[in-house]
Design a protein around this motif. Structure first.
Motif, mmCIF file in Angstrom:
data_model
loop_
_atom_site.group_PDB
_atom_site.id
_atom_site.type_symbol
_atom_site.label_atom_id
_atom_site.label_comp_id
_atom_site.label_asym_id
_atom_site.label_seq_id
_atom_site.Cartn_x
_atom_site.Cartn_y
_atom_site.Cartn_z
ATOM 1 N N ILE A 1 14.159 40.013 53.438
ATOM 2 C CA ILE A 1 14.314 38.584 53.121
ATOM 3 C C ILE A 1 15.109 37.929 54.408
ATOM 4 C CG2 ILE A 1 16.151 37.237 51.722
ATOM 5 C CD1 ILE A 1 15.942 39.231 49.511
ATOM 6 N N GLY A 2 15.500 38.721 55.295
ATOM 7 C CA GLY A 2 16.092 38.263 56.619
ATOM 8 C C GLY A 2 17.528 38.856 56.561
ATOM 9 N N GLN A 3 18.078 38.953 58.180
ATOM 10 C CA GLN A 3 19.425 39.327 58.301
ATOM 11 C C GLN A 3 20.535 38.297 57.731
ATOM 12 O OE1 GLN A 3 20.303 42.441 59.597
ATOM 13 N NE2 GLN A 3 18.216 42.392 59.277
ATOM 14 N N ARG B 1 22.091 39.832 54.676
ATOM 15 C CA ARG B 1 22.953 40.765 55.254
ATOM 16 C C ARG B 1 24.505 40.314 55.279
ATOM 17 N NH1 ARG B 1 24.613 42.579 60.135
ATOM 18 N NH2 ARG B 1 22.816 41.421 61.287
ATOM 19 N N TYR B 2 24.464 39.250 55.958
ATOM 20 C CA TYR B 2 25.843 38.537 56.118
ATOM 21 C C TYR B 2 26.432 38.072 54.809
ATOM 22 C CZ TYR B 2 25.012 38.552 61.090
ATOM 23 O OH TYR B 2 24.870 38.888 62.435
ATOM 24 N N VAL B 3 25.551 37.371 53.995
ATOM 25 C CA VAL B 3 26.119 36.899 52.569
ATOM 26 C C VAL B 3 26.518 38.450 51.592
ATOM 27 C CG1 VAL B 3 25.062 35.816 50.492
ATOM 28 C CG2 VAL B 3 24.423 34.950 52.551
ATOM 29 N N THR B 4 25.673 39.280 51.803
ATOM 30 C CA THR B 4 26.045 40.468 51.067
ATOM 31 C C THR B 4 27.252 41.000 51.379
ATOM 32 O OG1 THR B 4 23.739 40.767 50.443
ATOM 33 C CG2 THR B 4 25.223 42.597 50.425
ATOM 34 N N GLY B 5 27.567 41.178 52.797
ATOM 35 C CA GLY B 5 28.709 41.686 53.436
ATOM 36 C C GLY B 5 29.861 40.838 52.807
ATOM 37 N N ILE B 6 30.047 39.520 53.103
ATOM 38 C CA ILE B 6 30.963 38.578 52.658
ATOM 39 C C ILE B 6 31.214 38.656 51.173
ATOM 40 C CG2 ILE B 6 31.501 36.143 52.132
ATOM 41 C CD1 ILE B 6 30.117 35.592 54.880
ATOM 42 N N ILE B 7 30.200 38.902 50.262
ATOM 43 C CA ILE B 7 30.581 39.043 49.027
ATOM 44 C C ILE B 7 31.128 40.320 48.524
ATOM 45 C CG2 ILE B 7 29.109 39.697 46.551
ATOM 46 C CD1 ILE B 7 27.117 37.457 47.592
ATOM 47 N N GLU B 8 30.746 41.579 49.304
ATOM 48 C CA GLU B 8 31.379 42.827 49.292
ATOM 49 C C GLU B 8 32.752 42.585 49.414
ATOM 50 O OE1 GLU B 8 27.503 45.452 49.374
ATOM 51 O OE2 GLU B 8 28.827 45.411 51.296
ATOM 52 N N ILE B 9 33.095 42.073 50.602
ATOM 53 C CA ILE B 9 34.593 42.004 51.106
ATOM 54 C C ILE B 9 35.510 41.277 50.004
ATOM 55 C CG2 ILE B 9 36.112 41.076 53.153
ATOM 56 C CD1 ILE B 9 33.947 42.189 54.841
ATOM 57 N N SER B 10 34.818 40.205 49.881
ATOM 58 C CA SER B 10 35.651 38.898 49.034
ATOM 59 C C SER B 10 35.833 39.804 47.670
ATOM 60 C CB SER B 10 34.598 37.483 48.733
ATOM 61 O OG SER B 10 34.686 37.044 49.873
ATOM 62 N N GLY B 11 34.780 40.395 46.863
ATOM 63 C CA GLY B 11 34.970 41.021 45.933
ATOM 64 C C GLY B 11 36.080 42.105 45.918
ATOM 65 N N ALA B 12 35.858 42.824 46.944
ATOM 66 C CA ALA B 12 37.083 43.976 47.119
ATOM 67 C C ALA B 12 38.280 43.298 46.944
ATOM 68 C CB ALA B 12 36.641 44.752 48.518
ATOM 69 N N ILE B 13 38.817 42.309 47.569
ATOM 70 C CA ILE B 13 40.136 41.692 47.659
ATOM 71 C C ILE B 13 40.428 41.212 46.498
ATOM 72 C CG2 ILE B 13 41.187 39.576 48.776
ATOM 73 C CD1 ILE B 13 39.606 40.152 51.505
ATOM 74 N N LEU B 14 39.288 40.369 45.776
ATOM 75 C CA LEU B 14 39.742 39.659 44.363
ATOM 76 C C LEU B 14 39.957 40.574 43.441
ATOM 77 C CD1 LEU B 14 37.280 36.779 44.662
ATOM 78 C CD2 LEU B 14 39.660 36.441 45.185
ATOM 79 N N LEU B 15 39.283 41.829 43.428
ATOM 80 C CA LEU B 15 39.894 42.726 42.399
ATOM 81 C C LEU B 15 41.148 42.859 42.253
ATOM 82 C CD1 LEU B 15 37.333 45.889 43.373
ATOM 83 C CD2 LEU B 15 37.498 44.439 41.239
ATOM 84 N N LEU C 1 12.513 49.254 44.188
ATOM 85 C CA LEU C 1 11.377 48.620 44.397
ATOM 86 C C LEU C 1 10.957 48.779 45.895
ATOM 87 C CD1 LEU C 1 12.045 45.359 42.033
ATOM 88 C CD2 LEU C 1 10.614 47.352 41.594
ATOM 89 N N ILE C 2 11.864 48.860 46.735
ATOM 90 C CA ILE C 2 11.347 48.653 48.069
ATOM 91 C C ILE C 2 11.770 50.066 49.059
ATOM 92 C CG2 ILE C 2 11.603 47.160 50.099
ATOM 93 C CD1 ILE C 2 12.295 44.885 48.305
ATOM 94 N N LEU C 3 13.108 50.377 48.871
ATOM 95 C CA LEU C 3 13.744 51.133 49.981
ATOM 96 C C LEU C 3 13.533 52.636 49.388
ATOM 97 C CD1 LEU C 3 17.075 49.413 50.354
ATOM 98 C CD2 LEU C 3 15.183 49.355 51.850
ATOM 99 N N GLY C 4 13.153 53.037 48.351
ATOM 100 C CA GLY C 4 13.211 54.275 47.990
ATOM 101 C C GLY C 4 14.314 54.685 46.972
ATOM 102 N N PRO C 5 14.088 55.948 46.435
ATOM 103 C CA PRO C 5 14.846 56.336 45.215
ATOM 104 C C PRO C 5 16.362 56.949 45.462
ATOM 105 C CG PRO C 5 13.528 58.063 45.847
ATOM 106 C CD PRO C 5 13.170 57.038 46.670
#
Length: 120
Positions: free
Chosen positions: A44-46, A49-63, A89-93
């Protein structure tokens, strides 16, 4: 019994999720070689990766933010659902870590279902 779970198990699960998602999010934002390669394979593009990283960090804090735990857990659960699909579907099991994190996020979301509008 529910009091014991909410008093001890839920904070432990939230702490584990926080550590895991902060570590993964920071690795994504820092451009760890493994994360760059993973998102290259997804294709999809790098930027994703940035969007996912921001979501993960934000989610961890908002918990830990009262009133937003359900939103945070649902966001992290959805993110892990996407990760599981990407693995199958892409990376493996090797979807076990994402599956476990998704299930733990689902437990947290269910524990905070009273935050849904109209359930006061």
């Amino acid at each position: 019994m529910t009091n014991i779970i909410s008093r001890f198990a839920l904070p432990t699960i939230k702490a584990l999720l926080t550590l895991a998602f902060l570590a993964a999010g920071i690795a994504k934002l820092a451009g760890a070689d493994m994360m760059v390669a993973t998102f290259d394979a997804v294709g999809i593009g790098q930027w994703f990766r940035y969007v996912t990283g921001i979501i993960e960090i934000s989610g961890a804090i908002l918990l830990w933010v009262p009133g937003l735990q359900l939103f945070a857990a649902a966001l992290l659960c959805a993110t892990m659902g996407g990760a599981v699909l990407a693995h199958f579907l892409i990376l493996g099991p090797s979807a076990l870590p994402a599956t476990l994190l998704g299930l733990l996020s689902l437990i947290v979301a269910f524990s905070h279902k009273d935050q849904l509008p109209g359930t006061e």
